[in-house]
Scaffold this active site. Structure first.
Site, PDB file in Angstrom:
ATOM      1  N   SER A 180      49.324 104.065  15.854  1.00 57.63           N
ATOM      2  CA  SER A 180      50.265 104.867  16.634  1.00 57.63           C
ATOM      3  C   SER A 180      49.515 105.520  17.783  1.00 57.63           C
ATOM      4  CB  SER A 180      50.949 105.907  15.722  1.00 57.63           C
ATOM      5  OG  SER A 180      51.956 106.600  16.427  1.00 57.63           O
ATOM      6  N   THR A 181      49.525 106.843  17.869  1.00 59.08           N
ATOM      7  CA  THR A 181      48.937 107.550  19.004  1.00 59.08           C
ATOM      8  C   THR A 181      47.477 107.160  19.221  1.00 59.08           C
ATOM      9  OG1 THR A 181      50.340 109.412  18.393  1.00 59.08           O
ATOM     10  CG2 THR A 181      48.640 109.821  20.045  1.00 59.08           C
ATOM     11  N   HIS A 207      53.366 101.779  17.095  1.00 53.20           N
ATOM     12  CA  HIS A 207      54.524 102.604  17.454  1.00 53.20           C
ATOM     13  C   HIS A 207      54.650 102.631  18.977  1.00 53.20           C
ATOM     14  CE1 HIS A 207      53.987 104.973  13.417  1.00 53.20           C
ATOM     15  NE2 HIS A 207      54.505 103.781  13.248  1.00 53.20           N
ATOM     16  N   MET A 301      49.396 109.580  14.651  1.00 51.67           N
ATOM     17  CA  MET A 301      49.879 110.784  13.981  1.00 51.67           C
ATOM     18  C   MET A 301      50.941 110.406  12.957  1.00 51.67           C
ATOM     19  SD  MET A 301      52.121 112.550  17.023  1.00 51.67           S
ATOM     20  CE  MET A 301      53.554 111.744  17.750  1.00 51.67           C
ATOM     21  N   ASP A 304      52.890 107.196   8.448  1.00 50.52           N
ATOM     22  CA  ASP A 304      53.325 105.811   8.335  1.00 50.52           C
ATOM     23  C   ASP A 304      52.133 104.922   7.983  1.00 50.52           C
ATOM     24  OD1 ASP A 304      55.096 103.680   8.398  1.00 50.52           O
ATOM     25  OD2 ASP A 304      54.800 103.307  10.538  1.00 50.52           O
TER      26      ASP A 304
END
Length: 364
Positions: A180-181, A207, A301, A304
């Site tokens: 993600s991030t 993401h 973050m 998940d």
């Protein structure tokens, strides 16, 4: 920044957008210490105020967000979150900004902007807060563009079954990567380091919103020996190929036979507040694939991927998480490690070799 609110500079050529973003951040506990109308003002604001984070518009007069990001990384390294319009053109320049040192991006909504931004305010505040904690000082802006061979490397198998890299691999391995991030550059780096000889089937869940995942797949395809494409409903995947989960679609492994798997895409409700969700793909892979399986959680973050790692481990697969020191945001990897189901915690530069170690049968 420990013990105080993050301090932000908001850069956007629209007075209205500057006001909307600043109000949202202020309400979310983030102190907006300066606003900038263009890239030149953004660079000067960073120099003067030493913020924890910058929200950076892509298209601005005098100096655009890409050049401003590059300049900030040169003169006063500061975490930058790009705010990008949802267009193909902006997808291209947004990825260029990531190459210049931006940590991640957030897509501006269309339509009734103030209403849409208000709806997304919690997500924006969470992302700005996470990006503000990233240590970019001294990290440089090394692009992964040169780290892969762009599909030009050939590999020959020796008579003893090993390849030019001195390894012999298991048959039909599958790799599932979630991030993600801060993840796009980490995913690129990892896939660019995987030799075609490993013959992996690779599924990536990053993401990322709809409209950006296709460009993301094209970028990795240009940097990797693997054939990389955006996932499509009913798409099939064999050895030496990789699929990037499509934005706003869960990617489910529906069946697997003879070394080839097939995925289905759906718009079922978000899982862990995201769609695509890493857990959805990992859990379906664990329940469907009966050949060697490897699960990897990179920076991001949230939580998940934690349940997906549990499922892969329970199915007899190998599991890896990125370490805290090299993660932009140590959220997803931390949650995965906390399950007790992660076999190895590795820095990003060692992730690819860690993957290969799990599928190697012989090293000469």
């Amino acid at each position: 920044m420990v013990g105080r609110a993050p301090r932000a500079v908001v850069a956007d050529d629209s007075h209205f957008m500057r006001s909307v973003i600043s109000d949202i951040l202020d309400e979310g506990g983030i102190e907006v210490i300066a606003q900038a109308r263009n890239g030149v003002e953004a660079v000067e604001a960073v120099r003067e105020h030493d913020p924890d984070v910058v929200t950076m518009d892509v298209e601005m007069p005098e100096m655009n967000g890409i050049d401003a990001t590059a300049r900030i990384m040169d003169v006063h390294p500061t975490p930058v979150l790009m705010l990008s319009a949802h267009t193909d053109e902006n997808a291209d320049v947004t990825f260029e900004a990531l190459d210049k040192g931006a940590v991640d991006f957030f897509t501006k909504p269309g339509g009734e902007v103030s209403m849409e931004m208000s709806r997304l305010k919690d997500q924006l505040v969470e992302m700005v807060t996470s990006v503000a904690e990233v240590d970019v000082a001294g990290s440089g802006r090394q692009s992964t563009a040169q780290s892969g061979s762009g599909g030009q490397r050939s590999d020959t198998q020796r008579s003893d079954g090993t390849h030019e890299d001195g390894r012999s691999y298991v048959d039909n391995p599958t790799l599932v990567v979630g991030s993600s991030t801060g993840g796009p550059k980490m995913v690129e780096k990892t896939l660019a380091s995987l030799p075609l000889a490993a013959d992996l089937r690779v599924l990536v869940i990053q993401h990322m919103p709809e409209g950006f995942t296709g460009r993301f797949a094209e970028r990795i395809d240009a940097r990797s020996d693997y054939e990389v494409r955006e996932a499509t409903d009913g798409g099939r995947l064999g050895g030496g190929e990789a699929m990037i989960a499509a934005g706003d679609r869960h990617m489910v492994v529906k069946n697997y036979r003879n070394g080839r798997l097939r995925v289905k895409l759906n718009q079922d409700p978000p899982v862990n507040s995201v769609r695509p969700a890493v857990d959805v793909t990992m859990e379906s892979a664990a329940s469907t694939i009966d050949d060697p399986l490897v699960g990897v959680i990179l920076t991001g973050m949230g939580e998940d991927g934690a349940e997906g790692i549990r499922a892969i481990k329970a199915a007899g697969g190998h599991t890896i998480a990125q370490d805290e020191a090299t993660s932009a945001v140590y959220g997803m990897p931390k949650r995965a490690v906390e399950t007790g189901c992660v076999d190895s915690v590795l820095p990003i530069d060692d992730i690819a070799s860690g993957i290969l170690d799990t599928i190697t049968t012989q090293v000469t």
